[in-house]
Motif scaffolding. Structure first.
Motif, PDB file in Angstrom:
ATOM      1  N   GLU A 117       3.404  20.856  -5.422  1.00  0.00           N
ATOM      2  CA  GLU A 117       3.353  20.186  -4.118  1.00  0.00           C
ATOM      3  C   GLU A 117       4.735  20.148  -3.470  1.00  0.00           C
ATOM      4  O   GLU A 117       4.890  20.439  -2.276  1.00  0.00           O
ATOM      5  CB  GLU A 117       2.813  18.770  -4.292  1.00  0.00           C
ATOM      6  N   THR A 118       5.740  19.796  -4.269  1.00  0.00           N
ATOM      7  CA  THR A 118       7.088  19.653  -3.727  1.00  0.00           C
ATOM      8  C   THR A 118       7.664  21.000  -3.313  1.00  0.00           C
ATOM      9  O   THR A 118       8.385  21.098  -2.306  1.00  0.00           O
ATOM     10  CB  THR A 118       8.000  18.991  -4.767  1.00  0.00           C
ATOM     11  N   ASP A 119       7.372  22.049  -4.063  1.00  0.00           N
ATOM     12  CA  ASP A 119       7.916  23.370  -3.758  1.00  0.00           C
ATOM     13  C   ASP A 119       7.486  23.817  -2.357  1.00  0.00           C
ATOM     14  O   ASP A 119       8.308  24.318  -1.577  1.00  0.00           O
ATOM     15  CB  ASP A 119       7.441  24.370  -4.814  1.00  0.00           C
ATOM     16  N   LEU A 120       6.217  23.644  -2.035  1.00  0.00           N
ATOM     17  CA  LEU A 120       5.743  24.016  -0.702  1.00  0.00           C
ATOM     18  C   LEU A 120       6.440  23.212   0.383  1.00  0.00           C
ATOM     19  O   LEU A 120       6.835  23.742   1.433  1.00  0.00           O
ATOM     20  CB  LEU A 120       4.226  23.803  -0.621  1.00  0.00           C
ATOM     21  N   ILE A 121       6.606  21.915   0.124  1.00  0.00           N
ATOM     22  CA  ILE A 121       7.222  21.031   1.125  1.00  0.00           C
ATOM     23  C   ILE A 121       8.695  21.360   1.307  1.00  0.00           C
ATOM     24  O   ILE A 121       9.191  21.501   2.438  1.00  0.00           O
ATOM     25  CB  ILE A 121       7.035  19.558   0.704  1.00  0.00           C
ATOM     26  N   TRP A 122       9.420  21.516   0.219  1.00  0.00           N
ATOM     27  CA  TRP A 122      10.869  21.721   0.313  1.00  0.00           C
ATOM     28  C   TRP A 122      11.225  23.092   0.867  1.00  0.00           C
ATOM     29  O   TRP A 122      12.226  23.239   1.570  1.00  0.00           O
ATOM     30  CB  TRP A 122      11.501  21.516  -1.059  1.00  0.00           C
ATOM     31  N   VAL A 167       0.810  -1.214   0.000  1.00  0.00           N
ATOM     32  CA  VAL A 167       0.000   0.000   0.000  1.00  0.00           C
ATOM     33  C   VAL A 167       0.846   1.268   0.000  1.00  0.00           C
ATOM     34  O   VAL A 167       0.289   2.372  -0.054  1.00  0.00           O
ATOM     35  CB  VAL A 167      -0.992   0.032   1.183  1.00  0.00           C
ATOM     36  N   PHE A 168       2.156   1.147  -0.001  1.00  0.00           N
ATOM     37  CA  PHE A 168       3.001   2.329  -0.159  1.00  0.00           C
ATOM     38  C   PHE A 168       3.460   2.505  -1.603  1.00  0.00           C
ATOM     39  O   PHE A 168       4.232   3.423  -1.901  1.00  0.00           O
ATOM     40  CB  PHE A 168       4.161   2.286   0.832  1.00  0.00           C
ATOM     41  N   GLU A 227       4.087   2.484  12.340  1.00  0.00           N
ATOM     42  CA  GLU A 227       4.084   1.322  11.446  1.00  0.00           C
ATOM     43  C   GLU A 227       4.330   1.724  10.004  1.00  0.00           C
ATOM     44  O   GLU A 227       4.963   0.988   9.238  1.00  0.00           O
ATOM     45  CB  GLU A 227       2.732   0.604  11.547  1.00  0.00           C
ATOM     46  N   ALA A 228       3.820   2.887   9.613  1.00  0.00           N
ATOM     47  CA  ALA A 228       3.868   3.289   8.212  1.00  0.00           C
ATOM     48  C   ALA A 228       5.247   3.753   7.774  1.00  0.00           C
ATOM     49  O   ALA A 228       5.696   3.445   6.662  1.00  0.00           O
ATOM     50  CB  ALA A 228       2.843   4.397   7.955  1.00  0.00           C
ATOM     51  N   GLU A 229       5.947   4.505   8.604  1.00  0.00           N
ATOM     52  CA  GLU A 229       7.168   5.167   8.148  1.00  0.00           C
ATOM     53  C   GLU A 229       8.254   4.198   7.670  1.00  0.00           C
ATOM     54  O   GLU A 229       8.856   4.411   6.611  1.00  0.00           O
ATOM     55  CB  GLU A 229       7.708   6.085   9.243  1.00  0.00           C
ATOM     56  N   PRO A 230       8.550   3.089   8.397  1.00  0.00           N
ATOM     57  CA  PRO A 230       9.585   2.180   7.878  1.00  0.00           C
ATOM     58  C   PRO A 230       9.214   1.571   6.524  1.00  0.00           C
ATOM     59  O   PRO A 230      10.081   1.376   5.672  1.00  0.00           O
ATOM     60  CB  PRO A 230       9.677   1.094   8.962  1.00  0.00           C
ATOM     61  N   LEU A 231       7.940   1.285   6.341  1.00  0.00           N
ATOM     62  CA  LEU A 231       7.505   0.710   5.063  1.00  0.00           C
ATOM     63  C   LEU A 231       7.600   1.736   3.941  1.00  0.00           C
ATOM     64  O   LEU A 231       8.071   1.431   2.841  1.00  0.00           O
ATOM     65  CB  LEU A 231       6.072   0.194   5.193  1.00  0.00           C
ATOM     66  N   ALA A 232       7.140   2.959   4.203  1.00  0.00           N
ATOM     67  CA  ALA A 232       7.226   4.003   3.190  1.00  0.00           C
ATOM     68  C   ALA A 232       8.684   4.289   2.830  1.00  0.00           C
ATOM     69  O   ALA A 232       9.029   4.459   1.652  1.00  0.00           O
ATOM     70  CB  ALA A 232       6.552   5.281   3.697  1.00  0.00           C
ATOM     71  N   ARG A 233       9.552   4.336   3.853  1.00  0.00           N
ATOM     72  CA  ARG A 233      10.970   4.585   3.600  1.00  0.00           C
ATOM     73  C   ARG A 233      11.557   3.475   2.732  1.00  0.00           C
ATOM     74  O   ARG A 233      12.355   3.743   1.822  1.00  0.00           O
ATOM     75  CB  ARG A 233      11.710   4.689   4.929  1.00  0.00           C
ATOM     76  N   THR A 267       2.519   8.474  -3.298  1.00  0.00           N
ATOM     77  CA  THR A 267       2.044   7.457  -2.364  1.00  0.00           C
ATOM     78  C   THR A 267       3.140   6.992  -1.419  1.00  0.00           C
ATOM     79  O   THR A 267       2.882   6.707  -0.250  1.00  0.00           O
ATOM     80  CB  THR A 267       1.499   6.246  -3.140  1.00  0.00           C
ATOM     81  N   SER A 268       4.345   6.919  -1.921  1.00  0.00           N
ATOM     82  CA  SER A 268       5.460   6.420  -1.101  1.00  0.00           C
ATOM     83  C   SER A 268       6.107   7.506  -0.259  1.00  0.00           C
ATOM     84  O   SER A 268       7.014   7.218   0.522  1.00  0.00           O
ATOM     85  CB  SER A 268       6.518   5.782  -2.011  1.00  0.00           C
ATOM     86  N   GLY A 269       5.668   8.755  -0.429  1.00  0.00           N
ATOM     87  CA  GLY A 269       6.251   9.844   0.354  1.00  0.00           C
ATOM     88  C   GLY A 269       7.520  10.410  -0.223  1.00  0.00           C
ATOM     89  O   GLY A 269       8.277  11.090   0.490  1.00  0.00           O
ATOM     90  N   VAL A 270       7.784  10.189  -1.496  1.00  0.00           N
ATOM     91  CA  VAL A 270       8.988  10.742  -2.123  1.00  0.00           C
ATOM     92  C   VAL A 270       8.997  12.267  -2.032  1.00  0.00           C
ATOM     93  O   VAL A 270      10.033  12.891  -1.801  1.00  0.00           O
ATOM     94  CB  VAL A 270       9.094  10.279  -3.598  1.00  0.00           C
ATOM     95  N   LEU A 271       7.837  12.895  -2.177  1.00  0.00           N
ATOM     96  CA  LEU A 271       7.774  14.358  -2.196  1.00  0.00           C
ATOM     97  C   LEU A 271       8.139  14.962  -0.847  1.00  0.00           C
ATOM     98  O   LEU A 271       8.621  16.099  -0.786  1.00  0.00           O
ATOM     99  CB  LEU A 271       6.373  14.822  -2.605  1.00  0.00           C
ATOM    100  N   THR A 272       7.922  14.231   0.226  1.00  0.00           N
ATOM    101  CA  THR A 272       8.181  14.770   1.572  1.00  0.00           C
ATOM    102  C   THR A 272       9.479  14.263   2.176  1.00  0.00           C
ATOM    103  O   THR A 272       9.813  14.626   3.311  1.00  0.00           O
ATOM    104  CB  THR A 272       7.021  14.396   2.513  1.00  0.00           C
ATOM    105  N   SER A 273      10.229  13.465   1.455  1.00  0.00           N
ATOM    106  CA  SER A 273      11.439  12.857   2.014  1.00  0.00           C
ATOM    107  C   SER A 273      12.540  13.897   2.216  1.00  0.00           C
ATOM    108  O   SER A 273      12.735  14.798   1.408  1.00  0.00           O
ATOM    109  CB  SER A 273      11.943  11.743   1.088  1.00  0.00           C
ATOM    110  N   SER A 274      13.293  13.744   3.300  1.00  0.00           N
ATOM    111  CA  SER A 274      14.453  14.607   3.554  1.00  0.00           C
ATOM    112  C   SER A 274      15.755  13.943   3.129  1.00  0.00           C
ATOM    113  O   SER A 274      16.831  14.523   3.305  1.00  0.00           O
ATOM    114  CB  SER A 274      14.513  14.953   5.046  1.00  0.00           C
ATOM    115  N   ASN A 275      15.671  12.745   2.572  1.00  0.00           N
ATOM    116  CA  ASN A 275      16.854  12.006   2.137  1.00  0.00           C
ATOM    117  C   ASN A 275      17.366  12.607   0.821  1.00  0.00           C
ATOM    118  O   ASN A 275      16.632  12.654  -0.172  1.00  0.00           O
ATOM    119  CB  ASN A 275      16.485  10.528   1.934  1.00  0.00           C
ATOM    120  N   PRO A 276      18.623  13.085   0.775  1.00  0.00           N
ATOM    121  CA  PRO A 276      19.140  13.702  -0.455  1.00  0.00           C
ATOM    122  C   PRO A 276      19.065  12.779  -1.669  1.00  0.00           C
ATOM    123  O   PRO A 276      18.814  13.241  -2.788  1.00  0.00           O
ATOM    124  CB  PRO A 276      20.593  14.036  -0.103  1.00  0.00           C
ATOM    125  N   ARG A 277      19.275  11.485  -1.454  1.00  0.00           N
ATOM    126  CA  ARG A 277      19.206  10.543  -2.578  1.00  0.00           C
ATOM    127  C   ARG A 277      17.786  10.505  -3.154  1.00  0.00           C
ATOM    128  O   ARG A 277      17.597  10.485  -4.373  1.00  0.00           O
ATOM    129  CB  ARG A 277      19.621   9.154  -2.108  1.00  0.00           C
TER     130      ARG A 277
END
Length: 1007
Positions: free
Chosen positions: A596-601, A437-438, A521-527, A559-569
């Motif tokens: 969406e990403t501009d607001l988040i970043w 579901v991620f 529960e969600a964050e490790p799976l999304a990551r 869905t996977s949270g790519v837009l909100t990730s703080s991971n540089p990769r």
């Protein structure tokens, strides 16, 4: 049964066969086995008999005794096509069947016969029908057995009267593409399938498109799948396209090209899409085809890719807007209660009819809820009554999450109960489902999960992912409960196929499972899923050969949270995806993700972070390409000013930002400031990076475009030609930037009046752009548009009209009527129509273009001004001379104010104004303006440019009007000789000059 060899069955040579006496037959069949019934009917008809088909549906009669008796009363012999599905069409027991079969054969001896399509156990009384088995046979043997059972001659097996019949059911279509597995428990829906078939058959030629409309989980995909199997014998090609998002849709459509035997594109799927649509339209190599676009809720994603031709198209959707898109709608309702009961009892054999009825009542006949609940109850010892109490308790206590008001209330409750069971008894299956579901709802690409980076596997999944047996067991349990559906590759094993490819996860299940997870529960799976996606990043978004791989990744970003990730990769991966979307022409998707990403970043990283700045480049390009110029100007100017103040005007990042701002200035007609920017950037890049660096060449390309807009056509062409040659050497001949330079060179040749050279270059350019980028890519459309203009200037009027109209229609479908590029093509097509087509349509389109440009760009933009002048020519053609003169003068004054007296567009407006003045009696004013226009054109463009020669012919006409015949003849002779020399004696401009037809000028907006 012993049948003997085929040679044994040939007729004796000395006894010519006698034609059989025609007989009448009724073939009774379950809908599931329709292909067999149709094939048997066709074979009997080829032998001269009359056949009626009767789908077996005892639910619509008072019982099986009555239904069988009704068949016998027809007066025809009755052939039953038997399988498990024939006996499970209702809820009757084997004993009821035995009683009915014995009774009807006693009442109607010798009236009934049967063929059998299965080796599964059937009611024992089937023996009285003396069935013959057809399963596992070829067409010859099957026909022989049918004829023998009906006591008909067998001497003409395989005979054909010339009427094309259905394919033998055991022979699949020539191409069968990723159609989901047939659901052996498919129940009912005969009315829906019948309506669907009728809508496709009765549609006008080239328009057989039907949309199956209904709620999520109501069974639209199942109906489309069942239709594909039931009517497979009617088609040569059956191709299934997941259509939840446009990138996946395009990729899957392109996959049909090699299956059709069409050449693969030069490094991308673009040529394959074009070739597929053309092959389907022409019906070559196959004329009988079925395309299914599954799950398209956004018509704009699909409308330009819908095939036309002699085949059929089925769309499944929740969006009623399809009714306005030239498709027929067929509603897929909830199950009727008898269908629910039959389905439940097939799914859970231990349930009685009364228990099934109670369950259907509680779940409101909702197919997906029935499937999942019955699948669980089939293996659970829980009594149905206890389950219903549990269901009602949870509904009363609101323990279940309601995902949408569209879904019946019992569904999320029933799913919550099912998930509790999975959680308690099948932890591996639950872990796998939670991982799925991620990804986005719809297809989950298992190939990516199989390539899971070892260091990124969450602890709770490590044992499962590394153990193939546990993985398969968990996956199979999810399939058993109808939580997911498996899809397999169509490719041969040696090509990397033959195995499991995707898991299909329904969006309703997806939403409810996501809601059920806590943040911890969600964050490790999304990551983990983000790492999987990033690991699959091809790394080169400019390489069109890799675009199909990016298209596979795009749906899963949000869905996977790519837009909100703080991971540089992960952030770099997202930037690559956005760059791909820009280069692939998917501007709207890029804009949505960029916003969406501009607001988040900005909140996460800060305004001045390098990645925020990098994001702004893609954001700005999306805005500019979609015609949102004011927003693009604000964004790019602020970035350029900030960097220039911080780093100076020779810093590479400042140069990049300034160039981006210059591109927006071109769009809003601030040509001179843009020229200054691009001349500075090019000189500085040459000094810092060298003449062959790709960044330097991009700056040179930008300056050439600026010169072209300023009317400095020779300077622009010289730069474009140099850029093309260097890009061919530095990049590659099929790189998207190299192809763009080729279009620019062809455009430059056309604007300089070298029409035949331009046409030759552009014809080749269209082929290569289509192969590499695809038929609907903006750059391909740009190449086709320029070819249309080249054809018109070269004198191929029919070819130009066809090309321009086709490009205009495609641009309207792909981008919308108000998209800047669509307005440009519409303007040029309207000028064509004014001269060679429907002047009324030309006026309508011209007025729409003027409104569009004035709304987007303002009244003072050269495109708004020039298209007003074009509208004036339309009014003149319709006899509205005074109004036409007013618009022509307005255009001349406006263009002088915007670009000055010497710009070619100003000269064109002046040329038109002379004609308007002349026909309204302002002869001296026309003559004065004609002399001035000719002098300026010869100085700016040269004496042999078509614009200068047209000005000379116009001056001759004005001189004749004031009876200066001698001077008129001199200018006319010089103009005709110049046109003959540059364009040829048979060119339309030359012939018009000889006929003393006054020339005009069409304003052409430039990309």
């Amino acid at each position: 049964m012993t049948t003997g060899s085929r040679q044994d069955r040939e007729p004796a040579a000395q006894q010519p066969p006698q034609p059989p006496q025609p007989q009448r037959f009724v073939i009774s069949f379950a809908g599931f086995n329709r292909p067999w019934a149709v094939w048997i009917a066709h074979r009997l008809e080829e032998h001269g008999h009359r056949v009626a088909l009767q789908r077996w549906d005892p639910q619509n009669s008072s019982g099986i005794d009555q239904a069988l008796d009704d068949l016998a009363r027809s007066g025809s012999r009755v052939l039953l096509v038997l399988s498990e599905r024939y006996f499970s069409a209702g809820t009757h027991t084997d004993e009821q069947w035995n009683t009915a079969l014995r009774a009807v054969t006693d009442r109607h001896p010798d009236r009934f016969a049967a063929v059998c399509l299965t080796d599964a156990p059937l009611p024992s009384a089937v023996a009285v029908l003396e069935k013959t088995d057809l399963w596992g046979l070829d067409a010859y043997e099957a026909e022989y057995r049918v004829l023998r059972r009906l006591e008909l001659p067998t001497d003409r097996i395989g005979t054909e009267t010339g009427r094309r019949g259905p394919r033998f059911p055991n022979d699949p279509p020539e191409i069968w593409g990723r159609v989901p597995r047939r659901n052996p428990r498919f129940t009912g829906r005969n009315d829906v399938i019948g309506t669907l078939r009728e809508a496709l058959v009765e549609a006008p030629p080239g328009a057989s498109t039907v949309t199956l409309l209904g709620l999520s989980g109501v069974g639209k995909t199942q109906v489309a799948t069942e239709y594909a199997y039931r009517f497979a014998s009617e088609y040569d090609v059956v191709w299934w396209v997941p259509a939840e998002d446009r990138p996946t849709l395009r990729e899957r459509l392109a996959d049909l090209a090699p299956a059709l035997g069409l050449p693969r594109g030069a490094g991308s799927y673009g040529e394959q899409i074009r070739a597929v649509l053309e092959a389907l339209r022409r019906g070559n190599p196959y004329g009988r085809w079925l395309m299914v676009f599954d799950g398209c809720d956004n018509p704009d994603d699909l409308i330009d890719l819908l095939p036309s031709g002699a085949g059929d198209v089925i769309i499944t959707s929740r969006n009623r807007e399809w009714a306005a898109r030239h498709t027929s709608l067929v509603e897929v309702p909830l199950y009727a209660r008898p269908e629910s009961i039959t389905f439940i009892r097939r799914r859970a054999l231990r349930l009685t009819a009364d228990e099934a009825d109670q369950l259907a009542e509680a779940l409101e006949d909702y197919p997906l809820a029935l499937d999942q609940t019955a699948g669980w109850l089939a293996d659970s010892p829980l009594p149905v009554g206890d389950y219903l109490v549990l269901l009602q308790h949870r509904m009363d206590s609101r323990e279940a999450v309601t995902v949408s008001e569209d879904y019946p209330l019992p569904f999320p409750t029933a799913l919550a109960i099912l998930l509790n069971n999975v959680r308690e008894n099948f932890p591996d299956a639950l872990a796998l489902l939670r991982l799925f579901v991620f990804f986005a709802p719809g297809p989950v690409p298992l190939r990516l999960l199989r390539e899971f980076p070892a260091d990124d596997v969450p602890e709770q999944l490590a044992g499962l992912i590394n153990d193939q047996i546990r993985w398969n067991a968990a996956l199979n349990k999810l399939v058993q409960f109808s939580v997911v559906r498996l899809e397999y590759s169509d490719l041969a094993v040696e090509e990397g196929g033959g195995g499991l490819e995707t898991v299909q996860l329904h969006r309703m299940v997806h939403g409810i499972v996501r809601e059920d997870l806590s943040e911890g529960e969600a964050e490790p799976l999304a990551r983990a899923v983000r790492q999987v996606l990033a690991a699959a990043d091809p790394g080169r978004p400019s390489d069109s050969r890799l675009w199909p791989r990016y298209a596979e990744l795009i749906p899963h970003l949000a869905t996977s949270g790519v837009l909100t990730s703080s991971n540089p990769r992960i952030q770099n991966f997202l930037l690559h995806c956005l760059r791909y979307l820009i280069l692939a022409g998917e501007y709207r998707t890029c804009l949505r993700l960029s916003e969406e990403t501009d607001l988040i970043w900005r909140a996460l990283l800060g305004e001045d972070h390098p990645k925020v700045r990098e994001l702004s480049y893609q954001y700005g390009e999306a805005l500019r390409n979609l015609g949102l110029f004011r927003r693009a100007e604000t964004l790019t100017r602020a970035r350029a000013d900030r960097l220039a103040g911080e780093r100076g005007d020779r810093d590479l990042e400042t140069l990049r930002a300034t160039s981006s701002y210059g591109g927006v200035l071109l769009c809003i007609a601030r040509f001179e400031p843009a020229r200054e920017i691009f001349e500075h950037c090019l000189a500085t890049y040459r000094e810092l990076l060298g003449e062959d660096d790709s960044t330097t060449l991009a700056a040179q390309n930008n300056l050439a475009a600026t010169y072209r807009l300023l009317g400095r056509y020779q300077h622009a062409y010289d730069l474009d030609l140099d850029t093309l040659r260097r890009r061919e050497r530095v990049l590659r001949t099929h790189h998207i930037s190299t192809l763009s330079s080729g279009i620019a060179c062809a455009m430059g040749l056309r604007l300089m009046g070298r029409y035949h050279e331009a046409q030759t270059r552009q014809e080749q350019g269209v082929k290569i752009n289509t192969q590499v980028l695809g038929l609907e890519h903006p750059q391909t459309l740009r190449a086709e548009h320029n070819l249309g203009m080249c054809l018109r200037r070269s004198g191929d009027i029919p070819g130009a009209g066809l090309r321009l109209r086709t490009v205009w229609e495609r641009a309207t479908r792909v981008f919308g009527a108000d998209y800047p590029w669509t307005l440009m093509v519409a303007s040029d097509y309207a000028t064509y129509l004014r001269e060679y087509g429907d002047v009324g349509e030309a006026r309508r389109i011209s007025e729409d273009v003027v409104r569009g440009y004035q709304s987007q760009l303002g009244l003072a933009h050269p495109y708004s001004i020039g298209t007003v002048g074009n509208l004036g020519l339309v009014l003149r053609a319709q006899g509205e001379r005074t109004a036409a003169l007013s618009l022509a003068e307005q255009a001349l004054v406006g263009m002088r104010g915007a670009l000055g007296d010497r710009h070619p567009w100003t000269l064109g407006c002046a040329l038109n104004a002379t004609g308007h003045r002349n026909i309204t009696g302002r002869l001296e004013d026309a003559l004065d303006l004609s002399r001035e226009t000719l002098r300026t054109a010869e100085r700016v463009l040269g004496p042999d440019h078509p614009m200068s020669l047209s000005a000379q012919i116009a001056l001759a006409a004005d001189l004749r009007s004031v009876r200066e015949h001698e001077e008129a003849a001199k200018h006319e002779d010089a103009g005709i000789k110049g046109l003959t020399r540059t364009l040829g004696a048979q060119h339309v401009h030359t012939i018009s000059a000889k006929q003393q037809t006054r020339p005009y000028w069409d304003f052409e907006p430039q990309p």
